[in-house]
Design an enzyme around this catalytic site. Structure first.
Site, mmCIF file in Angstrom:
data_model
loop_
_atom_site.group_PDB
_atom_site.id
_atom_site.type_symbol
_atom_site.label_atom_id
_atom_site.label_comp_id
_atom_site.label_asym_id
_atom_site.label_seq_id
_atom_site.Cartn_x
_atom_site.Cartn_y
_atom_site.Cartn_z
ATOM 1 N N ARG B 299 39.086 41.205 39.392
ATOM 2 C CA ARG B 299 39.346 39.896 39.754
ATOM 3 C C ARG B 299 38.130 39.034 39.388
ATOM 4 O O ARG B 299 37.191 38.960 39.869
ATOM 5 C CB ARG B 299 39.623 39.689 41.199
ATOM 6 C CG ARG B 299 40.124 38.222 41.616
ATOM 7 C CD ARG B 299 40.100 38.527 43.203
ATOM 8 N NE ARG B 299 38.807 37.921 43.630
ATOM 9 C CZ ARG B 299 38.137 38.227 44.630
ATOM 10 N NH1 ARG B 299 38.800 38.868 45.415
ATOM 11 N NH2 ARG B 299 36.952 37.932 44.922
ATOM 12 N N HIS B 303 39.416 35.033 45.127
ATOM 13 C CA HIS B 303 40.431 35.720 45.715
ATOM 14 C C HIS B 303 41.583 34.619 45.757
ATOM 15 O O HIS B 303 42.892 34.723 45.502
ATOM 16 C CB HIS B 303 40.097 36.086 47.215
ATOM 17 C CG HIS B 303 41.223 36.364 48.122
ATOM 18 N ND1 HIS B 303 41.937 37.726 47.734
ATOM 19 C CD2 HIS B 303 41.898 35.791 49.044
ATOM 20 C CE1 HIS B 303 42.805 37.702 48.517
ATOM 21 N NE2 HIS B 303 43.065 36.776 49.422
ATOM 22 N N TYR B 312 29.554 36.700 47.907
ATOM 23 C CA TYR B 312 29.397 38.116 48.132
ATOM 24 C C TYR B 312 29.337 39.164 46.842
ATOM 25 O O TYR B 312 29.324 40.347 47.057
ATOM 26 C CB TYR B 312 30.715 38.485 49.051
ATOM 27 C CG TYR B 312 31.947 37.863 48.249
ATOM 28 C CD1 TYR B 312 32.719 39.000 47.281
ATOM 29 C CD2 TYR B 312 32.684 37.022 48.775
ATOM 30 C CE1 TYR B 312 33.950 38.121 46.931
ATOM 31 C CE2 TYR B 312 33.761 36.568 48.261
ATOM 32 C CZ TYR B 312 34.528 37.092 47.432
ATOM 33 O OH TYR B 312 35.647 36.927 46.953
#
Lengths: 465, 405
Positions: B299, B303, B312
């Site tokens: 990805r 998100h 992160y």
């Protein structure tokens, strides 16, 4: 040519504001649709906002570094061949409660730029009043009125939330939280039958009211009035008006217990040497006409420890948002008097010799028992000892005298088996309990302080004399 | 060995399907339970330490390679159309993100980086095959013929879906993580009982693979030998949770424990995704039961628009995946084989611009729903309590109307 405003969108599901990190465009720049205009930072992320319009930047309405509410116009773009926004004249005015501007007709006639998922956060001002709002439902007209008349809130960023009027706790309808246990269907049945569940005493052991009990209550002849079974006449309750010292004590305890987060630590220790010291002092001519007790040594130990840890002799000033480190030790002694609990204090106790401290203690307690303590002695305390040991109990968890950061409970001194020099021997043992205000006293400070007091009582000659 | 023929129209596709012989169908892991079927001659590494190989037909530099189990014949036209699909879908996705940033959508889940997995698997389906998506399958929706603007309604908050699932055999987006895998198995069991030869694909992500629903669907799919393909887009991150925390064994190897084959495919290789999904669909529709495909992808974006991935994961990691971009890879292949020229690319780009503009105007023109419409589909049949609540809200709204006069 028309002026379009781009309002700060909610880019993260329920955010209310964002900080402008920096503009990527300047007044006069020609921008395309989806060209990055500005970077903003929300509570969730730093994101770039692309332009919804193609045109020329007319004005940047907010500066980098500013935090603005969602829905605030942040940029104006001159768009060729489009109809103007509804309110083109109201330019850089931070239109706090302004009506949302209409969208270009070309895109979507009559669509308001209300962002998805919520109405533009215009607070209560733009909310339409309900016509048929039941009068009873309007929750607190008084509160609204007082909020309106209240002086403007000092904090600038408090647009809609009125400074909460002091809750009229006393007048609040006392809805006693009667915790009746019943299944939803039974509750529904009770509601339908007009049975107040709180009047039913459940037979079941777990206290859950059953359907049968509700039906029985409904069938019962209109609640037999005043049919209180005449059990053998019990002594009547006595009601004592709350006033004076009791009232002041209650207020002080409530204020203290629910504003200062209390932590209490305990220390059990061998005070045989203190007991011996007390005996020795009593034998000395110098102390012949004054009362010498372990409390005196404890007071001295406490004062001595504050010298080592002055931060414990402090006060939390909520209004000023400051911690006040007290210049002198005004030692409070909780005294039980016929009129109730009073806590007179000895001003400047750190300057007193042991003998002077003994005098001061004796005078303080005598005056208190006579109920003649002057007001000056009751105010300005900085740290307190409560001598619960005189009542024969081991210790307690004392509540702080309001405004002080620490209170020491001094328990009973009893002979107990204690390991002394490698052997179990009967020794004089007591337990100290120190409560402190955790807002300004950390566990480390509290622990070290208590340990220091304990050290002095374990070996008073070395520490105090 | 009979190749799977990529067909131009449905008729040919049917023929192509019939042409599939046993040799092209992956063997269930029955014999050797140690490993799900994999390439023998052309194993490729994922480029990650300690990761097993995956099936790849196109290298990141656009070099075409063959795989004995998953052969693929591709006409130039088909190669170009796959490129076009990926470019258009990427543009649809970018417009969705922009519209969210402009306050026109409440949320958008970007597919950036996963175009090959979606277009490859989406193009492998027949029109009668049914797809059960998550909320990110914009590429699959495109392949199934759902107009892109219809995808926006739910994200704009003006409807609860925006298309008729039966019209395109593409179920509504499912926000609840993993529940669609159960729906897919149930649908597949229905197909089975109807005696049809359609197949079903359940889409889900690596995060959903930790969800009970997905594992239950594995059990049911296997127990009933349902004609379902479990297509997991392993994009490495379940929001901020890395796959390293979710998988003690590579995801595709879990299939062996449930009793059906599992394969890992290069999810950034549209050709491999196409060939493998096609084989898995054949496997399903020929009565051999489920198969798990783990499309190993990444990805590239957040998100959703509410997420900040920089908190992160490292930019180094993102950059290493950028080098494997599915569109760049296919373009490199087209260039290498001289299958497309600048005119073609320009045409596709123009088409993308046009599509984006359509989506933008279409999004802004989506009608706001009548507040009372929320009650219409709560129950299929009239319901007393819903009627009562509807009447209450109608009365409440009427209170404002009167006020405005």
């Amino acid at each position: 040519m028309a002026t379009k405003q781009f309002r700060l969108p909610d880019v993260g599901e329920g955010l209310t504001e964002a900080e402008i990190l920096g503009w990527s465009v300047a007044v006069g720049d020609v921008v395309k649709v989806n060209q990055i205009l500005v970077e903003i930072e929300t509570a969730k992320a730093a994101v770039e906002l692309p332009s919804p319009f193609a045109g020329t930047v007319g004005a940047l309405l907010v500066e980098a570094g500013q935090t603005v509410d969602v829905g605030t116009p942040i940029i104006e773009i001159e768009v060729a061949g489009a109809e103007p926004d509804a309110k083109p004249a109201a330019k850089p005015a931070p239109a706090a409660g302004a009506a949302p501007a209409a969208k270009p007709a070309a895109e979507a006639p009559k669509r308001e730029p209300v962002l998805v998922g919520y109405g533009v956060a215009q607070s209560a001002t733009t909310r339409r009043a309900r016509k048929n709002a039941p009068a009873a439902a309007s929750p607190a007209p008084a509160a609204v009125a007082s909020a309106a008349s209240a002086p403007p809130a000092p904090v600038a960023a408090a647009p809609s939330v009125a400074p909460s009027a002091p809750a009229p706790a006393a007048q609040a309808p006392t809805v006693a939280p009667t915790h009746v246990l019943a299944k939803p269907l039974v509750r529904k049945l009770a509601k339908d039958l007009g049975v107040d569940l709180s009047t039913i005493t459940p037979a079941r052991e777990d206290g859950v009211i059953t359907r049968e009990e509700v039906e029985r209550a409904a069938a019962a002849p209109a609640a037999s009035p005043v049919a209180a079974p005449a059990v053998a006449a019990l002594a009547e309750d006595r009601r004592v008006p709350i006033k004076g010292v009791r009232k002041a004590t209650a207020a002080a305890m409530v204020a203290s217990a629910f504003t200062a987060p209390h932590v209490t630590e305990f220390l059990t220790l061998d005070v045989s040497r203190t007991v011996k010291l007390v005996e020795r002092l009593r034998a000395q001519p110098e102390y012949r006409d004054v009362k010498v007790s372990p409390l005196l040594i404890t007071a001295k130990a406490l004062i001595s420890a504050t010298r080592k840890f002055p931060e414990i002799n402090a006060s939390w000033d909520e209004a000023a948002q400051e911690i006040v480190l007290r210049g002198s030790v005004n030692l409070g002694i909780a005294a039980a008097t016929p009129r109730g609990l009073v806590v007179p204090n000895i001003k400047g106790a750190e300057r007193l010799t042991l003998r002077q401290l003994a005098d001061a203690l004796a005078q303080l307690t005598a005056t208190a028992r006579e109920g003649k303590t002057p007001l000056a002695d009751l105010t300005g305390g900085t740290i307190t000892i409560t001598n619960v040991g005189v009542f024969g109990v081991d210790t307690g968890t004392p509540i702080l005298n309001p405004g002080e950061a620490a209170i020491l409970a001094f328990g009973a001194i009893k002979q107990q088996p204690w390991v002394h020099k490698g052997k179990v021997k009967p020794r004089w043992v007591t337990t100290l309990a120190l409560s402190f205000d955790h807002r300004l006293v950390d566990g480390e400070l509290g622990s070290r302080f208590l340990r220091e007091v304990g050290r002095a009582l374990e070996d008073p000659a070395a520490v105090l004399l | 060995m009979t190749p799977v023929v990529l067909a131009n129209d449905e008729g040919d596709r049917m023929t192509g399907r019939r042409a599939v012989e046993k040799s092209t169908t992956p063997n269930p892991a029955s014999g050797s339970t140690k490993r799900a079927p994999q390439g023998r001659g052309t194993r490729r590494t994922t480029g990650l330490k300690d990761e097993p190989e995956f099936i790849q037909l196109l290298t990141p530099t656009g070099e075409r390679i063959d795989h004995p189990d998953y052969p693929l014949e591709l006409s130039p036209e088909e190669a170009r159309s796959l490129y076009r699909d990926m470019v258009l879908v990427r543009r649809v996705d970018a417009e969705g993100t922009a519209l969210q940033r402009q306050g026109e959508l409440g949320l958008w889940a970007s597919l950036l980086g996963q175009e090959a997995a979606q277009i490859g698997s989406g193009r492998a389906m027949r029109p009668d095959d049914f797809a059960f998506p998550t909320y990110r399958e914009h590429g699959v929706a495109w392949c199934k013929g759902v107009p892109p603007v219809n995808l926006l309604g739910m994200f704009r908050g003006v409807n609860n879906g925006g298309w008729d699932p039966n019209e395109n055999n593409f179920n509504l987006y499912t926000i609840v993580i993993g529940s669609q895998a159960l729906h897919a198995v149930g649908y597949a069991m229905g197909v089975q009982r109807d005696g049809g030869d359609s197949a079903v694909i359940a889409y889900f992500g690596d995060g959903a693979s930790s969800q009970g629903d997905v594992l239950e669907s594995f059990v049911f799919g296997a127990s009933y030998n349902a004609p379902v393909v479990f297509f997991c887009q392993n994009n490495q991150w379940a929001i901020s949770e890395p796959t390293s925390r979710q998988f003690r064994v590579p995801l595709y190897q879990r299939a062996a424990g449930f009793g059906f084959p599992g394969v890992r495919v290069d999810g950034n290789d549209v050709l491999a995704c196409l060939a493998v999904t096609r084989a898995a669909l054949e496997h399903a529709r020929s009565g051999q039961g489920p198969m798990l495909i783990e499309a190993f992808t990444y990805r590239m974006g957040a998100h959703t628009t509410s997420d900040d991935p920089t908190r992160y994961r490292s930019s180094d990691e993102v950059e290493s995946w950028r080098a494997k971009d599915p569109i760049v890879r296919l373009k490199a292949y087209l260039d290498r084989e001289a299958l497309a020229d600048e005119t073609f690319y320009k045409t596709v780009d123009d088409e993308a611009d046009e599509l984006a503009a359509q989506i933008r105007s279409g999004c802004l023109a989506l009608p706001d729903p009548d507040p009372l419409s929320m009650f219409e589909h709560s129950y299929a049949a009239p319901h007393a309590q819903v009627a009562e609540e509807r009447a209450f809200l109608a009365d409440y709204l009427a209170g404002f109307a009167e006020e405005e006069h």
